[in-house]
Design a protein around this motif. Sequence first.
Motif, PDB file in Angstrom:
ATOM      1  N   GLY A 188       0.815  -1.207   0.000  1.00 37.48           N
ATOM      2  CA  GLY A 188       0.000   0.000   0.000  1.00 37.48           C
ATOM      3  C   GLY A 188       0.844   1.251   0.000  1.00 37.48           C
ATOM      4  N   LEU A 189       0.202   2.361   0.352  1.00 35.74           N
ATOM      5  CA  LEU A 189       0.847   3.672   0.321  1.00 35.74           C
ATOM      6  C   LEU A 189       1.343   4.065   1.698  1.00 35.74           C
ATOM      7  CD1 LEU A 189      -1.681   5.602  -1.961  1.00 35.74           C
ATOM      8  CD2 LEU A 189       0.396   4.368  -2.624  1.00 35.74           C
ATOM      9  N   TRP A 190       2.523   4.717   1.693  1.00 34.12           N
ATOM     10  CA  TRP A 190       3.122   5.259   2.901  1.00 34.12           C
ATOM     11  C   TRP A 190       3.335   6.749   2.702  1.00 34.12           C
ATOM     12  CZ3 TRP A 190       5.711   2.175   6.995  1.00 34.12           C
ATOM     13  CH2 TRP A 190       5.424   0.802   6.895  1.00 34.12           C
ATOM     14  N   ILE A 191       3.320   7.486   3.811  1.00 33.40           N
ATOM     15  CA  ILE A 191       3.466   8.937   3.744  1.00 33.40           C
ATOM     16  C   ILE A 191       4.613   9.389   4.640  1.00 33.40           C
ATOM     17  CG2 ILE A 191       1.705   9.257   5.545  1.00 33.40           C
ATOM     18  CD1 ILE A 191       0.938  11.885   4.168  1.00 33.40           C
ATOM     19  N   GLN A 192       5.401  10.325   4.113  1.00 38.89           N
ATOM     20  CA  GLN A 192       6.483  10.929   4.891  1.00 38.89           C
ATOM     21  C   GLN A 192       6.288  12.437   4.885  1.00 38.89           C
ATOM     22  OE1 GLN A 192      10.685  11.525   3.449  1.00 38.89           O
ATOM     23  NE2 GLN A 192      11.143   9.955   4.970  1.00 38.89           N
ATOM     24  N   GLY A 193       6.196  13.019   6.091  1.00 37.24           N
ATOM     25  CA  GLY A 193       6.004  14.460   6.211  1.00 37.24           C
ATOM     26  C   GLY A 193       7.305  15.189   6.458  1.00 37.24           C
ATOM     27  N   GLU A 194       7.171  16.439   6.921  1.00 43.54           N
ATOM     28  CA  GLU A 194       8.343  17.294   7.121  1.00 43.54           C
ATOM     29  C   GLU A 194       9.291  16.749   8.190  1.00 43.54           C
ATOM     30  OE1 GLU A 194       7.730  21.800   6.468  1.00 43.54           O
ATOM     31  OE2 GLU A 194       5.869  21.105   7.422  1.00 43.54           O
ATOM     32  N   LYS A 195       8.761  16.019   9.164  1.00 42.25           N
ATOM     33  CA  LYS A 195       9.605  15.513  10.241  1.00 42.25           C
ATOM     34  C   LYS A 195      10.450  14.321   9.808  1.00 42.25           C
ATOM     35  CE  LYS A 195       6.453  17.026  13.910  1.00 42.25           C
ATOM     36  NZ  LYS A 195       5.634  16.597  15.076  1.00 42.25           N
ATOM     37  N   GLY A 196      10.178  13.778   8.618  1.00 40.36           N
ATOM     38  CA  GLY A 196      10.988  12.684   8.107  1.00 40.36           C
ATOM     39  C   GLY A 196      10.537  11.302   8.525  1.00 40.36           C
ATOM     40  N   GLU A 197       9.462  11.216   9.313  1.00 41.81           N
ATOM     41  CA  GLU A 197       8.957   9.914   9.740  1.00 41.81           C
ATOM     42  C   GLU A 197       8.009   9.358   8.679  1.00 41.81           C
ATOM     43  OE1 GLU A 197       7.086  10.502  13.463  1.00 41.81           O
ATOM     44  OE2 GLU A 197       8.917  11.096  14.509  1.00 41.81           O
ATOM     45  N   ILE A 198       8.162   8.091   8.336  1.00 39.34           N
ATOM     46  CA  ILE A 198       7.329   7.472   7.326  1.00 39.34           C
ATOM     47  C   ILE A 198       6.360   6.497   7.990  1.00 39.34           C
ATOM     48  CG2 ILE A 198       9.061   5.664   6.838  1.00 39.34           C
ATOM     49  CD1 ILE A 198       8.050   5.805   3.897  1.00 39.34           C
ATOM     50  N   GLN A 199       5.083   6.538   7.574  1.00 40.80           N
ATOM     51  CA  GLN A 199       4.056   5.685   8.171  1.00 40.80           C
ATOM     52  C   GLN A 199       3.030   5.278   7.131  1.00 40.80           C
ATOM     53  OE1 GLN A 199       1.379   7.726  10.906  1.00 40.80           O
ATOM     54  NE2 GLN A 199       2.062   9.713  10.125  1.00 40.80           N
ATOM     55  N   PRO A 200       2.361   4.150   7.329  1.00 43.95           N
ATOM     56  CA  PRO A 200       1.345   3.702   6.367  1.00 43.95           C
ATOM     57  C   PRO A 200       0.198   4.694   6.272  1.00 43.95           C
ATOM     58  CG  PRO A 200       1.950   1.931   7.876  1.00 43.95           C
ATOM     59  CD  PRO A 200       2.537   3.178   8.428  1.00 43.95           C
ATOM     60  N   LEU A 201      -0.357   4.834   5.062  1.00 44.35           N
ATOM     61  CA  LEU A 201      -1.482   5.736   4.834  1.00 44.35           C
ATOM     62  C   LEU A 201      -2.784   4.950   4.949  1.00 44.35           C
ATOM     63  CD1 LEU A 201      -2.236   8.655   4.179  1.00 44.35           C
ATOM     64  CD2 LEU A 201      -2.119   8.058   1.745  1.00 44.35           C
ATOM     65  N   GLY A 202      -3.010   4.351   6.095  1.00 42.62           N
ATOM     66  CA  GLY A 202      -4.240   3.630   6.365  1.00 42.62           C
ATOM     67  C   GLY A 202      -4.499   2.505   5.385  1.00 42.62           C
ATOM     68  N   GLU A 203      -5.779   2.209   5.155  1.00 44.99           N
ATOM     69  CA  GLU A 203      -6.180   1.186   4.181  1.00 44.99           C
ATOM     70  C   GLU A 203      -6.231   1.834   2.800  1.00 44.99           C
ATOM     71  OE1 GLU A 203      -6.624  -1.998   4.729  1.00 44.99           O
ATOM     72  OE2 GLU A 203      -6.111  -1.737   6.851  1.00 44.99           O
ATOM     73  N   SER A 204      -5.068   2.168   2.259  1.00 40.77           N
ATOM     74  CA  SER A 204      -5.002   2.920   1.016  1.00 40.77           C
ATOM     75  C   SER A 204      -5.049   2.005  -0.196  1.00 40.77           C
ATOM     76  CB  SER A 204      -3.715   3.754   0.982  1.00 40.77           C
ATOM     77  OG  SER A 204      -2.583   2.928   1.183  1.00 40.77           O
ATOM     78  N   PRO A 205      -5.544   2.509  -1.347  1.00 40.28           N
ATOM     79  CA  PRO A 205      -5.556   1.731  -2.582  1.00 40.28           C
ATOM     80  C   PRO A 205      -4.130   1.425  -3.048  1.00 40.28           C
ATOM     81  CG  PRO A 205      -7.019   3.630  -2.728  1.00 40.28           C
ATOM     82  CD  PRO A 205      -6.193   3.814  -1.493  1.00 40.28           C
ATOM     83  N   SER A 206      -4.019   0.529  -4.012  1.00 37.70           N
ATOM     84  CA  SER A 206      -2.695   0.068  -4.416  1.00 37.70           C
ATOM     85  C   SER A 206      -2.351   0.388  -5.862  1.00 37.70           C
ATOM     86  CB  SER A 206      -2.597  -1.451  -4.218  1.00 37.70           C
ATOM     87  OG  SER A 206      -3.632  -2.108  -4.935  1.00 37.70           O
ATOM     88  N   GLY A 207      -3.178   1.206  -6.561  1.00 32.05           N
ATOM     89  CA  GLY A 207      -2.913   1.502  -7.962  1.00 32.05           C
ATOM     90  C   GLY A 207      -2.122   2.781  -8.157  1.00 32.05           C
ATOM     91  N   ASP A 208      -2.167   3.318  -9.384  1.00 33.16           N
ATOM     92  CA  ASP A 208      -1.515   4.587  -9.677  1.00 33.16           C
ATOM     93  C   ASP A 208      -2.148   5.696  -8.838  1.00 33.16           C
ATOM     94  OD1 ASP A 208       0.154   3.421 -11.535  1.00 33.16           O
ATOM     95  OD2 ASP A 208      -1.205   3.802 -13.216  1.00 33.16           O
ATOM     96  N   PHE A 209      -1.350   6.689  -8.496  1.00 37.07           N
ATOM     97  CA  PHE A 209      -1.862   7.754  -7.626  1.00 37.07           C
ATOM     98  C   PHE A 209      -1.163   9.066  -7.933  1.00 37.07           C
ATOM     99  CE2 PHE A 209       1.761   5.833  -5.549  1.00 37.07           C
ATOM    100  CZ  PHE A 209       2.482   6.918  -5.060  1.00 37.07           C
ATOM    101  N   ALA A 210      -1.767  10.160  -7.447  1.00 37.75           N
ATOM    102  CA  ALA A 210      -1.187  11.495  -7.592  1.00 37.75           C
ATOM    103  C   ALA A 210      -1.689  12.365  -6.460  1.00 37.75           C
ATOM    104  CB  ALA A 210      -1.564  12.108  -8.938  1.00 37.75           C
ATOM    105  N   ILE A 211      -0.809  13.235  -5.944  1.00 44.66           N
ATOM    106  CA  ILE A 211      -1.188  14.197  -4.902  1.00 44.66           C
ATOM    107  C   ILE A 211      -1.780  15.426  -5.584  1.00 44.66           C
ATOM    108  CG2 ILE A 211      -0.394  15.579  -2.957  1.00 44.66           C
ATOM    109  CD1 ILE A 211       1.922  13.624  -2.628  1.00 44.66           C
ATOM    110  N   ALA A 212      -2.933  15.870  -5.107  1.00 50.19           N
ATOM    111  CA  ALA A 212      -3.605  17.030  -5.681  1.00 50.19           C
ATOM    112  C   ALA A 212      -2.844  18.318  -5.347  1.00 50.19           C
ATOM    113  CB  ALA A 212      -5.042  17.109  -5.162  1.00 50.19           C
TER     114      ALA A 212
END
Length: 500
Positions: free
Chosen positions: A268-292
């Motif tokens: 699935g998808l993971w997210i890393q913010g300004e603090k540099g910590e990476i964590q799973p993005l919940g029950e996220s989809p697994s296909g192509d994606f883009a940030i708005a």
Amino acid sequence: MSKRTQKFLHPIDRAASTLILCLGVAIGSIAWAGNTCTGDCPLHAGPRVREFSWEELTLRADDTAFLLTFSRPMDRQSVEKNLTITPPLPGKVSWAGRTLAYTVDAPVPYGVNYKVQLKGAREQFANEEKAGIVMQPFEGTFKSRDRAFAYIGIEGEEQGRLILFNLTADKKTVLTPPNLVVTDFKVYPDREDILFFAVDRRSGEFDLLEQRLYTVATGLGNTQVADPEGVELAIDNRDYQNLQFDLSQDGKTIVVQRINRQDPSDFGLWIQGEKGEIQPLGESPSGDFAIAPDSQTLVSSTGEGMAVLPLDPQSEPIDFLPQFGKVLSFNQDGSAAAMVNFNRDDPKLRYVQSLYLVNNQGIQEKLLDVRGSIINCQFNPIGEKLYCLLAELIGEEQFIEQPYLTVVDLKTAEAQRVMTLPDYRDVQMSLAPDGLGLLFDRVIVDPNFDRNSPLRTNSGDAIASSRLWFLLTPISLDDPDNQPQLEELPLNGLRPRWLP
């Protein structure tokens, strides 16, 4: 004053009193002259520009208006008549009290130095029968960002390395060390750094599943030095393999698609913010994606449609669009997106893909059907056109496609075919941030080429060579004698991308 008082007044006191009286008369005379002058008065008596908001700034494409603040109320007509910008930047004027706002009609073209001048304007005079004082001449300067792009080198010592080419300065810089093979990259909004996927050649056999995420300085902006040895690891691949990533428009968030090395169901998808910590993005989809563009929302394919999700692991999905399978791009403010319907549920539309314009009010407008593939579509900066890279199916048995460029006018929903791109495979397209140029790559494959080459097409063919091409925009098809022409650049490379 009594005679007794005058008798004892010190001489220096009398001199001071006389001086004060003279100064008072002089100040009163100047004020009177300043309020009654109707001709070309001395400069010290005239109004002036107190502040110019773009003074000595370097602008980017989303800088759309400057302010001129005056020391006194101005005759607005005389200001607008005498204001000049060199080179010209068409725009509109508005006022708020003593402040003029000039809003440009289109993004400021990159790679240009500008001068703003104002001479002969007058202040607003209470008596309409008299002209106000002529203002002090004003001159201000600003410039736009250098026109630059990055790409992946293809030959010799440049193979697989990230390269920056500054068109304005006519300068090429290799950004990454020779041991890293770059596979994809995104540029930070301040253009000082680039985020990229790469595989280390020294790890043995080249494997895309061994990608790690790095950053490197470009040498532009405040970081004046690009150092290939200064590459920094952003996200490793020790426990998870990294498949694809995106960078938010504000440069503060990274989203990565990952799969657990020991447990493939952990995908699935993971997210890393300004603090540099990476964590799973919940029950996220697994296909192509883009940030708005709002940097707070993610659009991702699910296999059954497109999910709109907040970039918050604890939040619920925002929306679901079942008929679409891919998001291509967003307009600048994120109010609309170009999406693809693969028409998988309709056997009559086999091999047909449909391009839609979807806005944030829920309106979905079909723009065109393509018997083949919709590779990419990008909005021009003011959101009135879509430049689309499409591929027409010309051979079903071997599934041979012919790429071509089409421009869609979003005001009329009319599409015009611009040109065919001969012998192109895996072609990539990038529209300049000021909307004044398109970049393409032209990949050449060779079945007899080095089988160990790390650079390959999406279908797995070894890339023998690739050239970069440039097309000037905006494109007008009304003049048959002035048709758009591709210009081959003296650069060998892949996947060119303009810097913001």
